[in-house]
Scaffold this motif. Structure first.
Motif, PDB file in Angstrom:
ATOM      1  N   TYR A   1       3.313   2.318  -6.713  1.00 21.14           N
ATOM      2  CA  TYR A   1       3.104   1.107  -6.535  1.00 21.14           C
ATOM      3  C   TYR A   1       1.674   0.402  -7.521  1.00 21.14           C
ATOM      4  O   TYR A   1       0.697   0.985  -7.272  1.00 21.14           O
ATOM      5  CB  TYR A   1       2.944   0.307  -5.315  1.00 21.14           C
TER       6      TYR A   1
ATOM      7  N   THR B   1      -0.296  -3.013  -9.365  1.00 20.85           N
ATOM      8  CA  THR B   1      -0.007  -4.583  -9.051  1.00 20.85           C
ATOM      9  C   THR B   1      -0.568  -5.264 -10.265  1.00 20.85           C
ATOM     10  O   THR B   1      -1.578  -4.595 -11.347  1.00 20.85           O
ATOM     11  CB  THR B   1      -1.275  -4.884  -8.027  1.00 20.85           C
ATOM     12  N   THR B   2      -0.213  -6.363 -10.607  1.00 20.90           N
ATOM     13  CA  THR B   2      -0.515  -6.931 -11.970  1.00 20.90           C
ATOM     14  C   THR B   2      -1.850  -7.875 -11.427  1.00 20.90           C
ATOM     15  O   THR B   2      -2.331  -8.073 -10.246  1.00 20.90           O
ATOM     16  CB  THR B   2       0.654  -8.132 -12.189  1.00 20.90           C
TER      17      THR B   2
ATOM     18  N   ILE C   1       1.040  -9.290  -8.125  1.00 18.43           N
ATOM     19  CA  ILE C   1       2.327  -8.892  -7.545  1.00 18.43           C
ATOM     20  C   ILE C   1       2.332  -7.581  -7.971  1.00 18.43           C
ATOM     21  O   ILE C   1       2.162  -6.863  -8.729  1.00 18.43           O
ATOM     22  CB  ILE C   1       3.314  -9.479  -8.976  1.00 18.43           C
TER      23      ILE C   1
ATOM     24  N   TYR D   1       4.668  -3.944  -8.066  1.00 17.18           N
ATOM     25  CA  TYR D   1       5.608  -3.330  -8.568  1.00 17.18           C
ATOM     26  C   TYR D   1       5.756  -1.989  -8.599  1.00 17.18           C
ATOM     27  O   TYR D   1       4.639  -1.312  -8.609  1.00 17.18           O
ATOM     28  CB  TYR D   1       6.009  -3.887  -9.718  1.00 17.18           C
ATOM     29  N   GLU D   2       6.734  -1.399  -8.789  1.00 20.43           N
ATOM     30  CA  GLU D   2       6.977   0.279  -8.678  1.00 20.43           C
ATOM     31  C   GLU D   2       7.096   0.687 -10.110  1.00 20.43           C
ATOM     32  O   GLU D   2       7.920   0.212 -10.677  1.00 20.43           O
ATOM     33  CB  GLU D   2       8.147   0.707  -7.654  1.00 20.43           C
TER      34      GLU D   2
ATOM     35  N   THR E   1      11.889  -9.362 -16.559  1.00 19.56           N
ATOM     36  CA  THR E   1      11.722  -8.097 -15.959  1.00 19.56           C
ATOM     37  C   THR E   1      13.146  -7.483 -15.357  1.00 19.56           C
ATOM     38  O   THR E   1      13.825  -8.722 -14.925  1.00 19.56           O
ATOM     39  CB  THR E   1      10.828  -7.894 -14.986  1.00 19.56           C
TER      40      THR E   1
ATOM     41  N   SER F   1      15.425  -0.894 -12.727  1.00 21.97           N
ATOM     42  CA  SER F   1      14.506   0.066 -11.965  1.00 21.97           C
ATOM     43  C   SER F   1      14.058   1.392 -12.534  1.00 21.97           C
ATOM     44  O   SER F   1      14.887   1.740 -13.354  1.00 21.97           O
ATOM     45  CB  SER F   1      15.352   0.424 -10.477  1.00 21.97           C
TER      46      SER F   1
ATOM     47  N   ASN G   1       9.417  -3.482 -16.818  1.00 22.45           N
ATOM     48  CA  ASN G   1       8.613  -3.836 -15.572  1.00 22.45           C
ATOM     49  C   ASN G   1       7.496  -4.756 -16.146  1.00 22.45           C
ATOM     50  O   ASN G   1       7.084  -5.230 -17.067  1.00 22.45           O
ATOM     51  CB  ASN G   1       8.239  -2.726 -14.627  1.00 22.45           C
ATOM     52  N   SER G   2       6.838  -5.401 -14.911  1.00 21.90           N
ATOM     53  CA  SER G   2       5.403  -6.162 -15.206  1.00 21.90           C
ATOM     54  C   SER G   2       4.549  -5.673 -16.190  1.00 21.90           C
ATOM     55  O   SER G   2       3.954  -6.250 -16.707  1.00 21.90           O
ATOM     56  CB  SER G   2       5.310  -6.859 -13.804  1.00 21.90           C
TER      57      SER G   2
END
Length: 399
Positions: free
Chosen positions: A143, A145-146, A150, A152-153, A208, A211, A222-223
């Motif tokens: 995981y 983080t932005t 936020i 995200y994986e 986005t 997966s 993704n982000s």
């Protein structure tokens, strides 16, 4: 004078004393007269279940109360539960009817829970930061983080060329015969349309999808694509539908850059494509193409790379590069040419992604893999790419 033989009376007794009856202090309610136990006070009329001799219910009970189970005051996260303790962590766990026949967590379950905790306990912006700051060396999902917090994986490649690579996107062709139809997220899902020159605009927006685990089965973004500040990229071509654990062994081509070229283009592809928009009629062939960056091979070589594309295509590119935003004869852009630097103008046959309008033979060149099957699906003849290239997803990483 009292009468002979009679006891004196201090005062005149009421009539019921004379009749041998016990006195009543005040008029009793009906239930006293019926031999029922009195209620000390009744603030209001009792409900029907009282009258029927049933115990009152203060409020409707949840289902687990009705089943004889003990209620849980609140849900506990894995981080608050310790082996042998209840959800609060202060005493033995509650045993319910539903738990009597449920075996305790096994060693495997505890190990999996620990792996999950390990993945979320570190706060990092990229796989490179995970490796350098927390000394993490295993490939897999983590995981991140932005900048705005936020979570995200993402998949981290901690092995290639020193590791620290973050997977940010995959381009997967779900249907080469579907031209700018559903699933063509890196070009257009709205048909070949001159009025939509950028198509879905995926290369330069913050939408986005997908997966990481399904990155070889569907498009993915993704982000990190727009949030991570990176220097270089790594690209894997992995056969469609490969399981994550088999990505390395099922690759047909893997390479990375080492020139820190992203530093000059905003630190990621989101910023690069702001400088070089993937939009129809934005420029002309060769004159307005984006950066062509030399690559270092991790699996494969220049000859193998060239052979992944059709024989006609090999006459108009130089292998050993990755090139961004090229334009063909009809002024239709492609976003990325993997493993090659174009010298000709039929880029739709060996570059991926694009805008929403490919005029030649419309809509036959519109899609994520554009005209990879121009001379037949996977034939590796004429302008057609090989079956291996056609049926592999392109995975792109940042570091």
């Amino acid at each position: 004078m009292p009468l002979a033989g009679l006891r004196p009376q201090q005062q005149q007794q009421p009539i019921y004393h004379q009749a041998g009856l016990r006195p009543q202090r005040q008029q009793q309610p009906i239930h006293h007269q019926a031999g029922l136990r009195p209620q000390q006070e009744q603030q209001q009329q009792q409900p029907i279940h009282h009258q029927a001799g049933l115990r009152p219910q203060r409020q409707q009970q949840p289902i687990h109360h009705q089943a004889g189970l003990r209620p849980q005051r609140r849900s506990s996260s894995p981080s608050t539960i310790r082996p042998g303790l209840g959800p609060s962590g202060r005493g033995p766990p509650a045993t319910s009817a539903a738990e009597i026949h449920t075996p305790p967590l096994g060693l495997h379950d505890n190990l999996e829970a620990q792996k999950l905790l390990d993945k979320v306990r570190h706060v990092a912006r990229s796989c490179k930061e995970l490796k350098e700051k927390y000394n993490i060396h295993n490939d897999g999902l983590y995981y991140l983080t932005t900048t705005r917090g936020i979570l995200y994986e993402a998949f981290c490649d901690m092995s290639t060329a020193g590791g620290g690579w973050t997977l940010v996107l995959s381009v997967h062709e779900n249907n080469l015969y579907g031209k700018c139809t559903l699933g063509d997220r890196w070009s257009s899902q709205q048909g070949n349309n001159p009025n939509l020159p950028e198509g879905d605009g995926t290369w330069s927006n913050k939408v986005t999808f997908g997966s990481p685990e399904a990155a070889t089965s569907d498009d993915y973004k993704n982000s990190g694509y727009f949030d991570i500040t990176a220097k270089d990229v790594s690209v894997w071509h992995v056969r469609n539908n490969a399981e994550m654990k088999d990505w390395t062994s099922m690759s047909i081509l893997r390479y990375h850059t080492e020139t820190s070229f992203l530093t000059s283009h905003g630190g990621n592809l989101y910023q690069l494509f702001k400088q070089y928009p993937v939009r129809f009629n934005v420029g002309v062939c060769n004159t307005n193409k984006g950066p062509a960056v030399p690559i270092v091979y991790d699996f494969g070589n220049a000859v193998n790379t060239a052979n992944l594309y059709g024989p006609y295509s090999r006459n108009e590119f130089t292998p050993g590069f990755i090139t961004f935003r090229v334009i063909n004869n009809e002024k239709a852009p492609s976003a990325l040419c993997s493993g090659v630097s174009p010298t000709g103008c039929n880029t739709e046959h060996y570059c991926v992604g694009g805008g929403g309008n490919f005029p030649e033979g419309a809509p036959l060149q519109c899609g994520d893999f554009a005209a990879f099957g121009w001379s037949g699906y996977g034939t590796n003849q004429g302008w057609s790419a090989s079956l291996d290239m056609t049926e592999s997803a392109l995975l792109l990483f940042y570091r």
